[in-house]
Design a protein around this motif. Sequence first.
Motif, PDB file in Angstrom:
ATOM      1  N   UNK A 209       0.798  -1.217   0.000  1.00 27.41           N
ATOM      2  CA  UNK A 209       0.000   0.000   0.000  1.00 27.41           C
ATOM      3  C   UNK A 209       0.834   1.271   0.000  1.00 27.41           C
ATOM      4  N   UNK A 210       2.165   1.165  -0.030  1.00 28.34           N
ATOM      5  CA  UNK A 210       2.955   2.390  -0.036  1.00 28.34           C
ATOM      6  C   UNK A 210       3.006   2.976  -1.443  1.00 28.34           C
ATOM      7  N   UNK A 211       3.400   4.251  -1.540  1.00 26.79           N
ATOM      8  CA  UNK A 211       3.381   4.980  -2.808  1.00 26.79           C
ATOM      9  C   UNK A 211       4.247   4.316  -3.862  1.00 26.79           C
TER      10      UNK A 211
ATOM     11  N   UNK B 257       1.830   7.538 -11.853  1.00 29.95           N
ATOM     12  CA  UNK B 257       3.144   7.883 -11.325  1.00 29.95           C
ATOM     13  C   UNK B 257       2.932   8.871 -10.185  1.00 29.95           C
ATOM     14  N   UNK B 258       4.011   9.303  -9.544  1.00 31.24           N
ATOM     15  CA  UNK B 258       3.878  10.181  -8.391  1.00 31.24           C
ATOM     16  C   UNK B 258       3.199  11.497  -8.765  1.00 31.24           C
ATOM     17  N   UNK B 259       3.555  12.042  -9.933  1.00 35.97           N
ATOM     18  CA  UNK B 259       2.958  13.306 -10.336  1.00 35.97           C
ATOM     19  C   UNK B 259       1.446  13.160 -10.498  1.00 35.97           C
ATOM     20  N   UNK B 260       1.006  12.086 -11.157  1.00 33.03           N
ATOM     21  CA  UNK B 260      -0.421  11.891 -11.384  1.00 33.03           C
ATOM     22  C   UNK B 260      -1.174  11.728 -10.072  1.00 33.03           C
ATOM     23  N   UNK B 261      -0.611  10.966  -9.163  1.00 32.86           N
ATOM     24  CA  UNK B 261      -1.258  10.783  -7.861  1.00 32.86           C
ATOM     25  C   UNK B 261      -1.311  12.107  -7.112  1.00 32.86           C
ATOM     26  N   UNK B 262      -0.242  12.878  -7.185  1.00 35.81           N
ATOM     27  CA  UNK B 262      -0.234  14.187  -6.533  1.00 35.81           C
ATOM     28  C   UNK B 262      -1.293  15.112  -7.104  1.00 35.81           C
TER      29      UNK B 262
END
Length: 548
Positions: free
Chosen positions: A386-388, A399-404
Amino acid sequence: MNDDDSRERDDEETFHPLGESWQDGLEDALEDTEYDAELGMEMAKDAMRVTEGELSEEAFYDRYHDDVVEEFGEDSRPMADEIEASREDGRFEETLSRFGVGEDSRRSVMKKMGGAGAVGLGAWGAANSGGNDAESAFVQDEEQEADEPDDTNGDGVQWGMTLDLEHCDGCLSCVVACQAEHDWDQGANWMYILAYEDDTVSSPDADEFESTEDFEFLIRPCQHCTDAPCEKVCPTTARHTRDSDGLVLTDYDVCIGCRYCQVACPYGVNYFQWEEPEVDESELEEDHVYDDRNRPVSARGPRGVMEKCTFCPTRQDGSKGEELVGRTACEDACPPEVIQFGDMNNPNSDPQRYIDETARSRTLVRLAAAVPEPETLEEELDGEDADLEAIVDAVEDLDEETIGLMLAVELLRDPDQPEVEGNSSLVEQEATVTELVTVLEDHGLDLEDEELLIELDLAEEPDEDEEFEGATEELAEERLEAFAGDPDSEFKLLDNIGTDPNVVYLGNEPGPDAHQVEGPVSYDDVGQVDNRKDVLDEGTVGIDGLSL
């Protein structure tokens, strides 16, 4: 018009916002009709004076009433009924007053009599007043105050658009879709895309560019003005504003092809159907031609009438299916979704949301094309940590940008925002993001975790002696603006002339010397033409290099 008319026009005067060449071409076109060209030019000029607040509608009506009746046999301009009715009411009140009826009683009598009785007695009263009333009804406009500008569209539905010029790519998909939907002939571009440059901005060479967004574009549909000059000059009620939703339409059965509306339009969006249309009437669907009032206002017009962009009225009536209400063909076809159509009187509609929350709306549009479906995300996360980092590794489209960005969008969501009646792409896209965030949270991603929120630039790292404050709306907004940008301007075309158009533009406002240049996709490339002159030697005005 009479030669000795004091309103004779100075041939050197240019009144049309699109310039002298455009105006001269329009006058030449009127000369080819059977109707009075000088009258059409004068009425167009004064119709624009009405919208600018320089001339009252009553003065405009009086000034041309006799000429219109002489030329067309009737004066059915939209202001006629209201002006004549108000005068009859005034004459009726004066008649009652002469008989000694007090003000309160006059009101009571008029209320009981109703319109028919008032008109009858009003005419009788005017006939016995020595003619003074008839004369005073035609006072010169200099003695009348111009109408106050109408800043509101009132209650009810007012269809309109927000057009994001900064993200238009000039693909012409909207032009192709409009033509396919409405079957207009080549060159009669109800929807038009112009690449342009002026003294402050330039577009790259059409054969050599890095990105289509390096071009400056203007999208030009009909503006569906709240105070439309084209409607004011129509002698037959063919050009009219639909009461139910503010659409400015042409009744093909009533239009006589005088083309006065073409001259009075400040935006150059009208086309005259010179020949038999390329698509025969038998090929048109009846429920696409007639609106819910049973008036023929949609699809291409028959020979001899005026036509223009309609904002797809039969869609708005539901006759094309409920799923198309609140949508237009051009909007559906636009890949970057820079066309946002909806009710301009509803603060929660797509166009108003796009204006009020541009960066967030732009982000929603881009996310919609990039993120997985919620069901797909659930499947791909099944059995994963469940971690990023684990989530990003497991899901190809995240990706991290999309989740952000998804978390920023969700953080700025107003849970109390009322639901939109009808179709709304932004609402649907927002709902999808909310579902995706819920899937991540249900999977175990801690959306309040300090390290996660700081890593996604949604929270600030606290000092040693401070408590962690969590994600902030300010940082979420900054995140979205950094990703999608905020427009450098918001404007309406020719907003200073008082037409109150129902199309709002974001970014890339053309300067006064803007002129058309070749775009990245040519009209020939998509089976269209960008100049009516290419199709007809004589016809709707065509000039080299359309002025903006």
